[in-house]
Design a protein around this motif. Structure first.
Motif, PDB file in Angstrom:
ATOM      1  N   LEU A  59      37.058  18.970   2.801  1.00 24.62           N
ATOM      2  CA  LEU A  59      37.914  19.721   1.889  1.00 24.62           C
ATOM      3  C   LEU A  59      39.301  19.082   1.779  1.00 24.62           C
ATOM      4  O   LEU A  59      39.848  18.947   0.676  1.00 24.62           O
ATOM      5  N   VAL A  60      39.868  18.658   2.913  1.00 30.38           N
ATOM      6  CA  VAL A  60      41.172  18.007   2.891  1.00 30.38           C
ATOM      7  C   VAL A  60      41.107  16.699   2.106  1.00 30.38           C
ATOM      8  O   VAL A  60      42.009  16.368   1.327  1.00 30.38           O
ATOM      9  N   GLY A  61      40.003  15.943   2.291  1.00 32.89           N
ATOM     10  CA  GLY A  61      39.834  14.702   1.524  1.00 32.89           C
ATOM     11  C   GLY A  61      39.804  14.956   0.029  1.00 32.89           C
ATOM     12  O   GLY A  61      40.428  14.218  -0.749  1.00 32.89           O
ATOM     13  N   MET A  62      39.095  16.011  -0.400  1.00 32.96           N
ATOM     14  CA  MET A  62      39.040  16.344  -1.824  1.00 32.96           C
ATOM     15  C   MET A  62      40.415  16.749  -2.348  1.00 32.96           C
ATOM     16  O   MET A  62      40.812  16.369  -3.459  1.00 32.96           O
ATOM     17  N   LEU A  63      41.147  17.530  -1.559  1.00 36.50           N
ATOM     18  CA  LEU A  63      42.485  17.951  -1.986  1.00 36.50           C
ATOM     19  C   LEU A  63      43.423  16.760  -2.139  1.00 36.50           C
ATOM     20  O   LEU A  63      44.219  16.703  -3.076  1.00 36.50           O
ATOM     21  N   VAL A  64      43.308  15.800  -1.230  1.00 33.06           N
ATOM     22  CA  VAL A  64      44.150  14.601  -1.322  1.00 33.06           C
ATOM     23  C   VAL A  64      43.829  13.821  -2.593  1.00 33.06           C
ATOM     24  O   VAL A  64      44.726  13.351  -3.303  1.00 33.06           O
ATOM     25  N   LEU A  65      42.528  13.685  -2.911  1.00 34.84           N
ATOM     26  CA  LEU A  65      42.143  12.970  -4.131  1.00 34.84           C
ATOM     27  C   LEU A  65      42.652  13.692  -5.379  1.00 34.84           C
ATOM     28  O   LEU A  65      43.122  13.057  -6.328  1.00 34.84           O
ATOM     29  N   VAL A  66      42.543  15.009  -5.399  1.00 36.56           N
ATOM     30  CA  VAL A  66      42.987  15.781  -6.564  1.00 36.56           C
ATOM     31  C   VAL A  66      44.499  15.649  -6.758  1.00 36.56           C
ATOM     32  O   VAL A  66      44.990  15.504  -7.887  1.00 36.56           O
ATOM     33  N   MET A  67      45.251  15.677  -5.660  1.00 34.85           N
ATOM     34  CA  MET A  67      46.712  15.594  -5.775  1.00 34.85           C
ATOM     35  C   MET A  67      47.181  14.180  -6.105  1.00 34.85           C
ATOM     36  O   MET A  67      48.173  13.998  -6.805  1.00 34.85           O
ATOM     37  N   SER A  68      46.456  13.165  -5.607  1.00 31.42           N
ATOM     38  CA  SER A  68      46.882  11.790  -5.849  1.00 31.42           C
ATOM     39  C   SER A  68      46.520  11.306  -7.247  1.00 31.42           C
ATOM     40  O   SER A  68      47.214  10.475  -7.823  1.00 31.42           O
ATOM     41  N   ASP A  69      45.425  11.823  -7.813  1.00 38.29           N
ATOM     42  CA  ASP A  69      44.996  11.382  -9.143  1.00 38.29           C
ATOM     43  C   ASP A  69      44.562  12.601  -9.953  1.00 38.29           C
ATOM     44  O   ASP A  69      43.372  12.874 -10.081  1.00 38.29           O
ATOM     45  N   PRO A  70      45.510  13.366 -10.504  1.00 34.89           N
ATOM     46  CA  PRO A  70      45.156  14.593 -11.226  1.00 34.89           C
ATOM     47  C   PRO A  70      44.370  14.292 -12.493  1.00 34.89           C
ATOM     48  O   PRO A  70      44.467  13.205 -13.062  1.00 34.89           O
ATOM     49  N   ALA A  71      43.586  15.261 -12.904  1.00 32.35           N
ATOM     50  CA  ALA A  71      42.774  15.103 -14.110  1.00 32.35           C
ATOM     51  C   ALA A  71      43.682  14.965 -15.332  1.00 32.35           C
ATOM     52  O   ALA A  71      44.634  15.726 -15.488  1.00 32.35           O
ATOM     53  N   PRO A  72      43.415  13.992 -16.201  1.00 27.90           N
ATOM     54  CA  PRO A  72      44.275  13.796 -17.384  1.00 27.90           C
ATOM     55  C   PRO A  72      44.084  14.905 -18.403  1.00 27.90           C
ATOM     56  O   PRO A  72      42.987  15.444 -18.548  1.00 27.90           O
ATOM     57  N   LEU A  73      45.149  15.243 -19.092  1.00 26.16           N
ATOM     58  CA  LEU A  73      45.085  16.248 -20.151  1.00 26.16           C
ATOM     59  C   LEU A  73      44.939  15.552 -21.499  1.00 26.16           C
ATOM     60  O   LEU A  73      45.584  14.541 -21.754  1.00 26.16           O
ATOM     61  N   GLY A  74      44.084  16.094 -22.347  1.00 27.10           N
ATOM     62  CA  GLY A  74      43.894  15.516 -23.675  1.00 27.10           C
ATOM     63  C   GLY A  74      44.870  16.103 -24.673  1.00 27.10           C
ATOM     64  O   GLY A  74      45.801  16.837 -24.332  1.00 27.10           O
TER      65      GLY A  74
END
Length: 296
Positions: A59-74
């Motif tokens: 879970l911590v690994g996923m949170l780090v990935l989400v915070m480091s590379d957020p999903a782009p907005l169209g």
């Protein structure tokens, strides 16, 4: 007899049985399961604690990935953009591709959207109850192993085929995906901002001109308000330019042309404004007011 071979173990004989008498300290020590077949351990708390720790790390690994590379907005959704190709997330690409086939779409859409997924997920839920054999080696379980391998191959093939078709469509229609176009625009805007930093510091801040003009009231009712905002600042990060100072570069006729014909990513907004209740006179007032928005 005793479980171990320690010389200090005390054995108490009760009838014909031999029971190890444990002290109070020995009772508090968790039982050692290593002597049992399979070398298992107590489920609570030993096994459960280790599984919980693994889950926390993931879970911590996923949170780090989400915070480091957020999903782009169209860009803002445009239902009139017929060139847009909708695509689901990668883990639903196999279902997306499955629904393209004739036998799972059209008249058979219920088969593809309800029956097939229901059988797959229902079989997965019932697997522990249907497959009750003790054998765990996959080559000794031909039915379960064959179904699992078939599912993996099908999902992999459908996912790859869906993505390949998407790439072909992009090339045929000469379309750049929105998230890539948006990233390129952001990088270009950053470059312009860095090169023109000295100019922007000395340039007078733009403000709304003639806020009490009738055209300002029309603007509050027009579709322009949704993207450009009440303060005319737009959304530069999403590719929507500000209207402050638009009169420096566009005349009234230019603005009317953009409203009627669109420009760049902005579609023609004449008919949506008419459908919203504006008249030609209102749109003329709106264009006239926007042409007055100058920095000087």
């Amino acid at each position: 007899m005793a479980h171990g071979h320690k010389s200090d173990e005390k054995i108490v004989y009760v009838g014909d049985s031999r029971v190890i008498k444990k002290t109070e300290e020995q009772r508090l020590i968790p039982r050692d399961y290593s002597a049992y077949p399979g070398k298992s351990e107590a489920f609570i708390p030993n096994f459960l604690l280790k599984e919980w720790m693994v889950g926390v790390v993931v879970l911590v690994g996923m949170l780090v990935l989400v915070m480091s590379d957020p999903a782009p907005l169209g860009y803002p959704a445009d239902p009139k953009n017929t060139a847009f190709i909708p695509m689901p997330d990668w883990y639903f690409l196999f279902m997306y591709q499955l629904l393209k086939y004739p036998y799972t779409s059209g008249s058979y859409v219920v088969l593809g959207a309800v029956v097939v997924p229901g059988l797959l997920f229902g079989g997965l839920l019932l697997a522990p109850f249907l497959d009750t054999g003790k054998e765990r080696r996959f080559y000794r379980r031909p039915i379960a192993s064959s179904l699992m391998i078939l599912s993996l191959v099908a999902c992999t093939y459908l996912t790859y085929t869906s993505w390949s078709h998407y790439q072909v469509e992009l090339k045929e229609k000469n379309i750049i995906p929105e998230h890539i176009k948006r990233e390129e625009e952001l990088q270009a805007n950053k470059g312009k901002a860095a090169s023109g930093a000295a100019k922007t510091t000395t340039k007078k801040a733009a403000a709304i001109v003639a806020a009490d003009d009738p055209g300002a009231k029309v603007f509050a009712k027009a579709t322009c308000l949704a993207c450009h905002g009440a303060q005319l600042k737009g959304m530069p990060a999403s590719g929507v330019p500000a209207l402050l100072g638009v009169g420096d570069t566009h005349t009234k006729d230019d603005i009317l042309g953009i409203i009627k014909n669109g420009k760049g990513n902005m579609p023609a907004m004449y008919k949506p404004n008419i459908d919203k209740g504006l008249t030609d006179a209102d749109i003329d007032q709106l264009a006239d007011w926007l042409s007055k928005q100058k920095t000087q």
